[in-house]
Design a protein around this motif. Structure first.
Motif, mmCIF file in Angstrom:
data_model
loop_
_atom_site.group_PDB
_atom_site.id
_atom_site.type_symbol
_atom_site.label_atom_id
_atom_site.label_comp_id
_atom_site.label_asym_id
_atom_site.label_seq_id
_atom_site.Cartn_x
_atom_site.Cartn_y
_atom_site.Cartn_z
ATOM 1 N N ARG A 58 38.913 43.473 24.968
ATOM 2 C CA ARG A 58 38.096 42.408 25.557
ATOM 3 C C ARG A 58 38.813 41.897 26.806
ATOM 4 N NH1 ARG A 58 36.707 36.487 22.814
ATOM 5 N NH2 ARG A 58 35.322 35.719 24.471
ATOM 6 N N VAL A 59 38.158 42.020 27.960
ATOM 7 C CA VAL A 59 38.758 41.619 29.233
ATOM 8 C C VAL A 59 38.023 40.387 29.758
ATOM 9 C CG1 VAL A 59 39.321 42.313 31.588
ATOM 10 C CG2 VAL A 59 39.375 44.009 29.733
ATOM 11 N N ILE A 60 38.773 39.327 30.002
ATOM 12 C CA ILE A 60 38.225 38.098 30.576
ATOM 13 C C ILE A 60 38.859 37.913 31.951
ATOM 14 C CG2 ILE A 60 37.950 35.604 30.327
ATOM 15 C CD1 ILE A 60 38.390 35.993 27.296
ATOM 16 N N ARG A 61 38.066 38.081 32.983
ATOM 17 C CA ARG A 61 38.557 37.890 34.353
ATOM 18 C C ARG A 61 38.212 36.473 34.805
ATOM 19 N NH1 ARG A 61 40.675 42.269 36.790
ATOM 20 N NH2 ARG A 61 40.164 44.326 35.939
ATOM 21 N N LEU A 62 39.236 35.687 35.060
ATOM 22 C CA LEU A 62 39.070 34.279 35.375
ATOM 23 C C LEU A 62 38.885 34.037 36.867
ATOM 24 C CD1 LEU A 62 41.884 32.808 33.079
ATOM 25 C CD2 LEU A 62 39.441 33.012 32.577
ATOM 26 N N SER A 63 38.087 33.055 37.186
ATOM 27 C CA SER A 63 37.934 32.610 38.563
ATOM 28 C C SER A 63 39.038 31.607 38.888
ATOM 29 C CB SER A 63 36.560 31.962 38.757
ATOM 30 O OG SER A 63 36.438 30.827 37.897
ATOM 31 N N GLY A 64 39.111 31.224 40.157
ATOM 32 C CA GLY A 64 40.046 30.178 40.547
ATOM 33 C C GLY A 64 41.468 30.616 40.748
ATOM 34 N N GLY A 65 41.699 31.925 40.965
ATOM 35 C CA GLY A 65 43.056 32.424 41.140
ATOM 36 C C GLY A 65 43.763 31.826 42.346
ATOM 37 N N ASP A 66 45.093 31.863 42.318
ATOM 38 C CA ASP A 66 45.889 31.214 43.369
ATOM 39 C C ASP A 66 46.278 32.200 44.482
ATOM 40 O OD1 ASP A 66 47.562 32.743 41.864
ATOM 41 O OD2 ASP A 66 49.092 31.208 41.553
ATOM 42 N N PHE A 67 45.338 33.006 44.920
ATOM 43 C CA PHE A 67 45.578 34.023 45.946
ATOM 44 C C PHE A 67 44.272 34.288 46.675
ATOM 45 C CE2 PHE A 67 44.371 36.021 41.991
ATOM 46 C CZ PHE A 67 43.350 36.869 42.371
ATOM 47 N N VAL A 68 44.341 35.068 47.729
ATOM 48 C CA VAL A 68 43.142 35.523 48.429
ATOM 49 C C VAL A 68 43.373 36.957 48.869
ATOM 50 C CG1 VAL A 68 43.951 34.582 50.633
ATOM 51 C CG2 VAL A 68 41.519 35.085 50.317
ATOM 52 N N ILE A 69 42.377 37.809 48.638
ATOM 53 C CA ILE A 69 42.449 39.207 49.071
ATOM 54 C C ILE A 69 41.541 39.373 50.280
ATOM 55 C CG2 ILE A 69 42.050 41.606 48.438
ATOM 56 C CD1 ILE A 69 42.504 40.865 45.545
ATOM 57 N N PRO A 70 42.113 39.591 51.467
ATOM 58 C CA PRO A 70 41.287 39.807 52.663
ATOM 59 C C PRO A 70 40.342 40.979 52.451
ATOM 60 C CG PRO A 70 43.595 39.479 53.264
ATOM 61 C CD PRO A 70 43.560 39.624 51.763
ATOM 62 N N GLY A 71 39.128 40.795 52.872
ATOM 63 C CA GLY A 71 38.123 41.833 52.664
ATOM 64 C C GLY A 71 37.229 41.516 51.487
ATOM 65 N N ILE A 72 37.759 40.761 50.531
ATOM 66 C CA ILE A 72 36.932 40.303 49.412
ATOM 67 C C ILE A 72 36.503 38.858 49.650
ATOM 68 C CG2 ILE A 72 36.958 39.717 46.955
ATOM 69 C CD1 ILE A 72 38.436 42.195 46.396
ATOM 70 N N GLU A 73 37.447 38.062 50.129
ATOM 71 C CA GLU A 73 37.141 36.693 50.531
ATOM 72 C C GLU A 73 37.644 36.492 51.957
ATOM 73 O OE1 GLU A 73 37.767 33.437 47.552
ATOM 74 O OE2 GLU A 73 38.851 35.022 46.487
ATOM 75 N N HIS A 74 36.969 35.626 52.668
ATOM 76 C CA HIS A 74 37.391 35.334 54.033
ATOM 77 C C HIS A 74 38.736 34.620 54.015
ATOM 78 C CE1 HIS A 74 37.249 34.231 58.239
ATOM 79 N NE2 HIS A 74 37.418 32.954 57.919
ATOM 80 N N ALA A 75 39.704 35.165 54.725
ATOM 81 C CA ALA A 75 41.031 34.567 54.764
ATOM 82 C C ALA A 75 41.058 33.399 55.752
ATOM 83 C CB ALA A 75 42.070 35.603 55.162
ATOM 84 N N SER A 76 41.886 32.408 55.452
ATOM 85 C CA SER A 76 42.063 31.263 56.331
ATOM 86 C C SER A 76 43.439 30.676 56.097
ATOM 87 C CB SER A 76 40.990 30.205 56.069
ATOM 88 O OG SER A 76 41.180 29.616 54.791
ATOM 89 N N ILE A 77 43.855 29.808 56.983
ATOM 90 C CA ILE A 77 45.167 29.168 56.838
ATOM 91 C C ILE A 77 45.221 28.358 55.559
ATOM 92 C CG2 ILE A 77 46.736 27.463 57.844
ATOM 93 C CD1 ILE A 77 45.821 28.368 60.592
#
Length: 404
Positions: A58-77
């Motif tokens: 059973r895999v539970i992928r949580l939202s709200g992670g403390d990172f950003v992957i460019p290309g999946i989410e828009h990167a910003s400062i």
């Protein structure tokens, strides 16, 4: 048992590394042994939360992670500071998720990322699994010093070490890593149990005749300075200056350092060196089959699964003498160990390995298979892991009874 694994990465993911591979293989094989396994991991897209079954896990992928992957989410400062402003909220989410699960017997979480930050609040036992801490300095096997450039990593790494003494049960993937923690984290009171990472032998062992190129060298892993990739490229340059026709393929996650290396290699017109980027497990098997030598010249390493994979695939493996690879490789018998930070010495060992005849290669392959089957196979390691889990559950239950 119902076992919960907490991790920052779980296959498939763009953030995958050794921890992801370890948890994937361990979780799936524990399910095959009749256990219930849940994995709580981060979603690559921190806006999404999903749940699904992966080969019974059973895999539970949580939202709200403390990172950003460019290309999946828009990167910003602002998003670059997520490791700070989402640190506590994401770890509280991990705790709340585990609290909603039923009949959990034990939780395992890596020290990396300090995701056990709030898990001392659980009444069920929590095992900290040592992989490689953020603050381990591969240059001197000490603790990294704080600088402006590493502020974010340093802060998270400090949280990793700060919370460790709060936990009673700790395992390590290598004896070398255990010794590092005992030296660098003196407040750690737990008895650290060494349980090696396991490998599925049949998934990686090659029974076919190999059709590698005689001068072919492969590197697999994150392309980072501390992994010795620059040293490896320099060693190949030395061999080519000695009229030895070698090729080097570099497979693994790319970052700023990797891009600078690639720019240098391309600028020099060194077409014998190729950067492959991240490769699937299936593609890696093909690259192992095409290469005579696989080299891991890290300045310090813990217990890399890729080393075991390459040995099973029939390659001559050259690994760093610093850290856990010295617990896998017996120099000259089933591979070679080379001191780090030494391109000249590395070039000598590469030449020696590349010039070995088929009989010598076959003997090393047989020696490597015997060692891995006896010491690192899935059956051997999972027997030890199950026994350890059961002992921890029993001890925890006894302590709960004493506390009333």
């Amino acid at each position: 048992m119902h076992i919960v694994f907490v991790c920052r990465e779980y296959v498939p993911t763009l953030r995958g590394g050794g921890i992801a591979s370890y948890i994937k293989e361990t979780a799936v094989n524990l399910v095959k042994r009749g256990h219930t396994v849940t994995v709580c991991c981060a979603s690559d897209d921190t806006r999404e939360e999903t749940e699904y079954s992966d080969q019974g896990v059973r895999v539970i992928r949580l939202s709200g992670g403390d990172f950003v992957i460019p290309g999946i989410e828009h990167a910003s400062i602002i998003k670059k500071f997520r490791c700070l402003y989402r640190f506590f909220s994401y770890r509280r989410k991990i705790l709340k998720t585990i609290e909603t699960l039923h009949n959990v017997d034990i939780v395992e979480v890596p020290e990396f990322g300090a995701e056990a930050f709030y898990l001392t609040r659980l009444k069920i036992p929590v095992v900290i699994r040592l992989h490689t801490p953020t603050l381990l300095d591969r240059n001197n096997a000490g603790i990294k010093k704080l600088s402006i450039r590493n502020f974010y990593d340093y802060w998270v790494g400090w949280q990793e070490l700060r919370i460790l003494p709060k936990f009673q049960y700790v395992t390590s993937c290598s004896l070398s890593l255990k010794r590092w923690f005992e030296t660098c984290v003196p407040k750690l009171k737990s008895n650290i149990e060494v349980i090696y990472n396991s490998i599925e032998i049949d998934s990686w062992r090659s029974e076919k005749d190999r059709e590698y190129s005689e001068g072919s060298i492969l590197y697999v892993g994150t392309v980072a300075e501390g992994k010795g990739v620059g040293d490896l490229i320099e060693a190949c340059r030395i061999l080519r200056s000695q009229n030895m026709s070698v090729t080097l393929h570099i497979a693994g996650k790319m970052g700023a350092y990797a891009n600078s290396l690639k720019k240098e290699v391309d600028g020099n017109g060194e077409i014998w060196c190729t950067f492959l980027g991240n490769q699937t497990r299936g593609c890696l098997k093909d690259w192992y089959a095409q290469s005579k030598v696989v080299c891991f010249p890290s300045w310090w390493e813990n217990m890399p699964l890729v080393c075991l994979e390459a040995m099973l695939a029939g390659n001559i493996v050259i690994g760093s003498s610093n850290g856990g690879m010295a617990e896998i490789i017996e120099n000259g018998k089933d591979g070679y160990l080379v001191p780090p930070h030494n391109p000249e010495k590395l070039a000598e060992y590469l030449r020696r390995a590349l010039e070995e005849n088929e009989a010598s290669v076959a003997q090393k392959r047989a020696n490597a298979y015997k060692k891995i089957k006896e010491n690192f196979s899935t059956d051997v390691i999972l027997d030890s892991l199950e026994t350890y889990y059961l002992n921890v559950i029993e001890k925890n239950a006894a302590s709960q009874d004493i506390m009333g």
